[in-house]
Design an enzyme around this catalytic site. Structure first.
Site, PDB file in Angstrom:
ATOM      1  N   GLY A 185      50.188  34.245 -13.922  1.00  0.00           N
ATOM      2  CA  GLY A 185      51.054  34.374 -15.351  1.00  0.00           C
ATOM      3  C   GLY A 185      50.400  33.925 -16.455  1.00  0.00           C
ATOM      4  O   GLY A 185      49.055  34.045 -16.607  1.00  0.00           O
ATOM      5  N   SER A 186      51.015  33.271 -17.145  1.00  0.00           N
ATOM      6  CA  SER A 186      50.514  32.839 -18.710  1.00  0.00           C
ATOM      7  C   SER A 186      49.526  32.023 -19.142  1.00  0.00           C
ATOM      8  O   SER A 186      48.906  31.966 -19.766  1.00  0.00           O
ATOM      9  CB  SER A 186      51.692  32.743 -19.592  1.00  0.00           C
ATOM     10  OG  SER A 186      52.560  33.866 -19.867  1.00  0.00           O
ATOM     11  N   THR A 187      49.264  31.365 -17.845  1.00  0.00           N
ATOM     12  CA  THR A 187      48.162  30.189 -17.786  1.00  0.00           C
ATOM     13  C   THR A 187      46.747  30.965 -18.274  1.00  0.00           C
ATOM     14  O   THR A 187      45.736  30.205 -18.697  1.00  0.00           O
ATOM     15  CB  THR A 187      47.935  29.615 -16.641  1.00  0.00           C
ATOM     16  OG1 THR A 187      48.222  30.243 -15.419  1.00  0.00           O
ATOM     17  CG2 THR A 187      49.247  28.568 -16.341  1.00  0.00           C
TER      18      THR A 187
END
Length: 682
Positions: free
Chosen positions: A380-382
């Site tokens: 995801g957004s990491t």
């Protein structure tokens, strides 16, 4: 004068007597040599041909492992082993008869027996029956050297499933006996019980070649904590026999077969004790053997602090338990694991590598630290820090580029949006608030898509994939991290796509998968200003010390290893560092609610990867480092298959709190060290 003459006359007489004595002794020696060479020569020559010099070897105790604070974490525990030493005359049938006797006296695990072992044993017991299954035509058409392979094919699954548990025990014992060399003690069972020792001792006269010998077995003062990463020590697996024997090992050696025990086998195994025998034509020893004493292997000092490791394991278990059994228990019915890696971003030293898995059948938690290098997930957004740096480096955005975060619509009626409409955001705010739209604009520009006109200026979707993947790899995403273990996973490369939407999903961490270790290396690269450090578990190698209160002489110290420097400029890296800081401190930071008031001043990035849209199952992740100005610890937290709660943030908070709390309290005193040497181990 007469007295002088008498004295002179005595001298020649004495000399003559000496000459005569020497002549006599020399004559006797010549006669004796003639007798030995001429009369007895053939007999002595035959005797010489009938003897043989044989050297056997005994394993030396393995080196110990110590944690970063020099506490023993892997030791050698004295045990007794049941061994078998065979002579040249012992055949397979005799060994089988002996195995039948031993099976009544000891318990032998059978879980490592292979299908081939069972087929071989069935043929050994039923050779004529198996031969009868081969037709005359098959026998005629099969070369003699391939006949046994044909017999193996004739052994059915029903045949190998017909063995009783006792028969399998006999097979397991016989298999160990068959592995050994002549006159080399072969372990039948390591760590015999008192009852087994008593039973063997009572029947020893009728168990030819069997003995009870002092031995050592690995022990773990910290019990199950990190045990899987220490690795296992076993006899050489048949599947890897050629590999080990080509490296100078004997067939009956105990070797490291996984993780650190395997990785540093050459350092840990030590120097064997050698026993030299002279044997007669029957292979039986003649006279007393000559023994050359061996030496224990080198000791490994690891980078992991076991106190921190155990605290992190405790945090994971507590937070998982809350999520699985608490108010969100129903929603989190798929949740069963979580992973944490903590490392020094400046050196690559692994400080903690913990993971837990919940067994819903038993209600217990299991340590699975290996999952940090073998299990991969959509993060995801990491990954957005890498996406922003790619956009900056490729020139499709600048630090001041403002993009209006609103739902994106396309000609085919599709609509994509961030978790909320944010309005105008620059690179820093896009990271702080986790804007999908900002990342999608980077991906669209890399792919040659003009969103304002809803068309491609030039279709470069595949080139966008290549740019993003190559850029991510500079941080360690999708490539080996280089950790000092025998193997590691590199995540799942989903391949290329001609679809623009897939490149867009790639840019927000919803396409390829990565391991927690890769995520820790990635965030460390951002934390230290652009150097991808090799993660490592080895800190030092030391000579074995007899005194438990002293360290052995230093043989080698691991020096930080820079794998590569990312292509982005320091000013571009600072943009992402600032964005990560705002995530944990900004008014709209996605993790500020948890970390804003922490004394250790962290920076990081949250992530949520959609796994099942219908059920709402996601992976929740969090990466970061602290302190922001002078980072000394970087971390990655991965919580797969969760639906409700912020378990990722709670675990990260607990791990960082533990690290900085322990730092304030101090660490155990380092034992006294002998003279140091920093040469690389050979």
């Amino acid at each position: 004068m007469k007295t002088k003459d008498k004295k002179k006359n005595h001298v020649p007489i004495r000399i003559n007597a000496l000459f005569i004595s020497v002549f006599f002794l020399f004559s006797v020696l010549v006669l004796r040599l003639g007798y030995v060479q001429i009369v007895k020569g053939e007999e002595y020559q035959r005797t010489a041909y009938l003897t043989e010099n044989v050297t056997t070897k005994l394993d030396a105790p393995r080196g110990k492992m110590l944690d970063a604070n020099y506490r023993v974490v892997v030791d050698n525990e004295p045990v007794f082993s049941i061994t078998y030493t065979r002579t040249q005359e012992a055949d397979a049938k005799e060994r089988h008869q002996l195995a039948l006797k031993l099976a009544d006296l000891i318990e032998k695990p059978t879980d490592e027996l292979t299908e081939r072992d069972k087929k071989d044993y069935f043929i050994f017991l039923n050779e004529k029956q198996v031969e009868s299954r081969i037709s005359k035509e098959e026998k005629k058409d099969t070369p003699p050297e391939e006949l046994y392979d044909l017999m193996l094919e004739k052994v059915t699954e029903k045949d190998i499933n017909s063995f009783s548990e006792k028969e399998l025990e006999v097979l397991a014992i016989k298999s160990e006996m068959d592995r050994g060399y002549t006159l080399s003690p072969q372990r039948i069972k390591i760590g015999a019980t008192e009852k087994e020792i008593a039973m063997i001792s009572e029947h020893l006269p009728e168990l030819e070649g069997v003995d009870i010998k002092p031995d050592a077995e690995r022990s773990y003062p910290f019990k199950e904590s990190f045990r899987d990463i220490f690795g296992q020590v076993k006899q050489i697996p048949k599947s890897r026999m050629d590999y080990y024997t080509s490296r100078g090992n004997d067939r009956n050696d105990m070797v490291g077969t996984s993780f650190l025990e395997e990785q540093y086998e050459s350092l840990l195994r030590g120097t064997k004790t050698k026993i030299k025998y002279v044997t007669d034509k029957k292979g039986n020893p003649v006279g007393d053997p000559v023994e050359e004493e061996g030496a224990r292997g080198s000791d490994l000092v690891l980078t992991v602090d076991m106190s921190l490791q155990q605290e992190v394991e405790k945090v994971i278990e507590e937070k998982l338990k809350d999520a699985i059994r608490g108010k969100n228990a129903y929603a989190n019915s798929k949740l069963d694991s979580a992973y944490v890696v903590m490392m020094d971003p400046n050196t690559g030293a692994i400080l903690s590598m913990a993971a837990k898995e919940y067994d819903r059948k038993t209600g217990k938690f299991i340590d699975i630290p290996f999952g940090n290098v073998y299990h991969s997930y959509a993060m995801g957004s990491t990954v957005k820090g890498a996406t922003v740096l790619t956009g900056l480096q490729q020139g499709v955005v600048s630090p001041n580029t403002v993009i209006y975060d609103a739902p994106l619509t396309f000609g085919d009626g599709r609509s994509l949006k961030s978790h909320e409409s944010m309005g105008p955001v620059d690179a820093v705010e896009a990271l702080e608030r986790s804007s999908n739209v900002y990342m999608w604009h980077i991906a669209m520009k890399l792919a040659g898509y003009d969103y304002s006109n809803k068309r491609f200026k030039e279709n470069k979707v595949q080139e966008a994939f290549e740019i993003l993947r190559n850029s991510y790899s500079q941080f360690g995403l999708g490539v080996p991290t280089g950790i000092d273990l025998p193997s590691e996973a590199t995540g799942y490369n989903t391949g290329m796509s001609r679809e623009l939407s897939q490149a867009m999903f790639f840019s927000i961490g919803q396409f390829d998968t990565y391991t927690p270790m890769q995520m820790a290396q990635y965030v460390s690269t951002i934390a230290n200003g652009g150097l991808r450090m090799q993660p490592h578990l080895l800190k030092e190698v030391r000579e074995p010390s007899v005194d438990p209160n002293k360290l052995g002489k230093l043989q080698y110290r691991f020096e930080p290893n820079v794998l590569n420097k990312i292509e982005m400029s320091p000013s571009q890296i600072k943009v992402v560092q600032k964005g990560f800081y705002e995530v944990m401190h900004g008014n709209n930071g996605t993790a500020a609610w948890k970390f804003k008031n922490k004394d250790y001043n962290p920076a990081g990035k949250t992530g949520t990867a959609e796994i099942d849209k219908a059920t709402g199952i996601v992976n929740k992740t969090l990466i970061g480092y602290a302190p922001y100005e002078n980072p000394e610890v970087a971390f990655a937290v991965v919580v797969p298959d969760i639906k409700e709660g912020n378990t990722n943030s709670e675990i990260a908070e607990g791990a960082l709190d533990a690290y900085f709390s322990m730092k304030k309290e101090g660490v155990p005193t380092k034992p006294e060290s002998n003279e140091e040497n920093t040469e690389e181990p050979r």
